[in-house]
Design an enzyme around this catalytic site. Structure first.
Site, mmCIF file in Angstrom:
data_model
loop_
_atom_site.group_PDB
_atom_site.id
_atom_site.type_symbol
_atom_site.label_atom_id
_atom_site.label_comp_id
_atom_site.label_asym_id
_atom_site.label_seq_id
_atom_site.Cartn_x
_atom_site.Cartn_y
_atom_site.Cartn_z
ATOM 1 N N ASP A 16 0.862 -1.171 0.000
ATOM 2 C CA ASP A 16 0.000 0.000 0.000
ATOM 3 C C ASP A 16 0.912 1.239 0.000
ATOM 4 O O ASP A 16 2.095 1.148 0.348
ATOM 5 C CB ASP A 16 -0.877 -0.034 1.259
ATOM 6 C CG ASP A 16 -1.617 1.265 1.483
ATOM 7 O OD1 ASP A 16 -2.324 1.708 0.553
ATOM 8 O OD2 ASP A 16 -1.485 1.844 2.576
ATOM 9 N N MET A 17 0.369 2.377 -0.371
ATOM 10 C CA MET A 17 1.193 3.588 -0.434
ATOM 11 C C MET A 17 0.980 4.510 0.770
ATOM 12 O O MET A 17 1.820 4.608 1.645
ATOM 13 C CB MET A 17 0.935 4.329 -1.753
ATOM 14 C CG MET A 17 1.460 3.565 -2.972
ATOM 15 S SD MET A 17 1.172 4.424 -4.539
ATOM 16 C CE MET A 17 2.148 5.917 -4.298
ATOM 17 N N GLY A 51 -4.970 2.599 -3.232
ATOM 18 C CA GLY A 51 -6.258 3.215 -3.535
ATOM 19 C C GLY A 51 -6.125 4.348 -4.528
ATOM 20 O O GLY A 51 -7.110 4.809 -5.111
ATOM 21 N N ASN A 203 -8.975 -0.710 3.319
ATOM 22 C CA ASN A 203 -8.848 -1.091 1.911
ATOM 23 C C ASN A 203 -7.664 -2.035 1.677
ATOM 24 O O ASN A 203 -7.482 -2.545 0.571
ATOM 25 C CB ASN A 203 -8.780 0.133 0.986
ATOM 26 C CG ASN A 203 -7.572 1.012 1.210
ATOM 27 O OD1 ASN A 203 -6.771 0.799 2.127
ATOM 28 N ND2 ASN A 203 -7.427 2.035 0.382
#
Length: 251
Positions: A16-17, A51, A203
């Site tokens: 994830d970022m 996302g 998420n």
């Protein structure tokens, strides 16, 4: 738990970022960069699973010299190593219009991602002329957030998650980062058991549960930590580098 996951051979690292790879200034630390480079040099695929849209994630992928897939918009888009589109999953424009109306009704901030651009607290004159991938609500008030979440859930059309405790992210039903990574793995000839997935928010939950090794950041939401196999340091403390060193580079 360590004994069980010590047997897992990691061939792909999914990151994830925001809140994970990136620090609170939106930057990739030198420690994270070096760990990612070492993993790549070892032949491990490193995939950003975010996302964000490709518009706002491509620059970071390029700066890391990633030559692998990208899973963007929570799995609504998958891009190959040449940055060519593999798959795209859309939200019906009628549903986007309904969610926009919901945000106006409750006076919330919102954002939306179309195939062309990201929209923040504004929408085009005719939203039906665009293709949409995600809609999001930013809601400070807990009661309002719960009310909107329940209305979204009652529709039965959506995959609901978040990227902070104050927001709701809406994708098409069944679309999430785990599904996106499953497609990436099948194209690379890998299995999900050989994936280490690292994240901090709801998420990320699906990919953390589906991966052979699910890692929660030290700053992750409690539900994510509870579902993970292991908890690393925070995004301000090079948690990604710590996880890569422990589970990829020390093997």
């Amino acid at each position: 738990m360590d004994n069980f996951i010590n047997d897992v051979e990691i061939k792909l690292v999914a990151l994830d970022m925001d809140g994970t790879l990136l620090n609170n200034k939106g930057q990739i630390s030198e420690a994270n960069r070096q760990a990612i480079k070492a993993a790549k040099d070892k032949g491990v695929f490193v995939v950003l699973s975010t996302g964000r849209s490709v518009i706002t994630s491509r620059e970071h992928a390029d700066s890391l010299e990633l030559n692998s897939y990208l899973v963007t918009v929570n799995g609504s888009e998958i891009w190959d190593e040449k940055r060519e589109l593999v798959e795209r999953n859309l939200v019906k424009s009628e549903l986007v219009e309904w969610m926009w109306g919901l945000s106006q009704q409750h006076n919330t901030k919102f954002w939306a991602i179309s195939t062309e651009r990201n929209w923040h607290n504004e929408m085009p004159a005719d939203l039906h002329t665009l293709e949409w991938m995600k809609f999001g609500f930013n809601i400070d008030d807990d009661a309002t957030r719960a009310l909107i979440f329940n209305e979204l859930q009652a529709k039965g059309e959506f995959e609901l998650s978040n990227s902070t405790l104050k927001n709701i992210e809406v994708n098409p039903a069944g679309i999430n980062k785990a599904k996106g990574l499953g497609i990436v793995c099948s194209r690379l000839g890998l299995e999900m058991k050989n994936v280490m997935a690292v994240g901090d928010s709801l998420n990320d939950l699906a990919m953390i549960k589906a991966a052979g090794l699910g890692v929660a950041m030290g700053n992750a939401q409690d539900k994510v930590k509870e579902s993970a196999d292991w908890v690393t340091a925070t995004n301000e403390e090079d948690g990604v580098a710590e996880a890569i060193h422990k589970w990829v580079l020390s093997k």
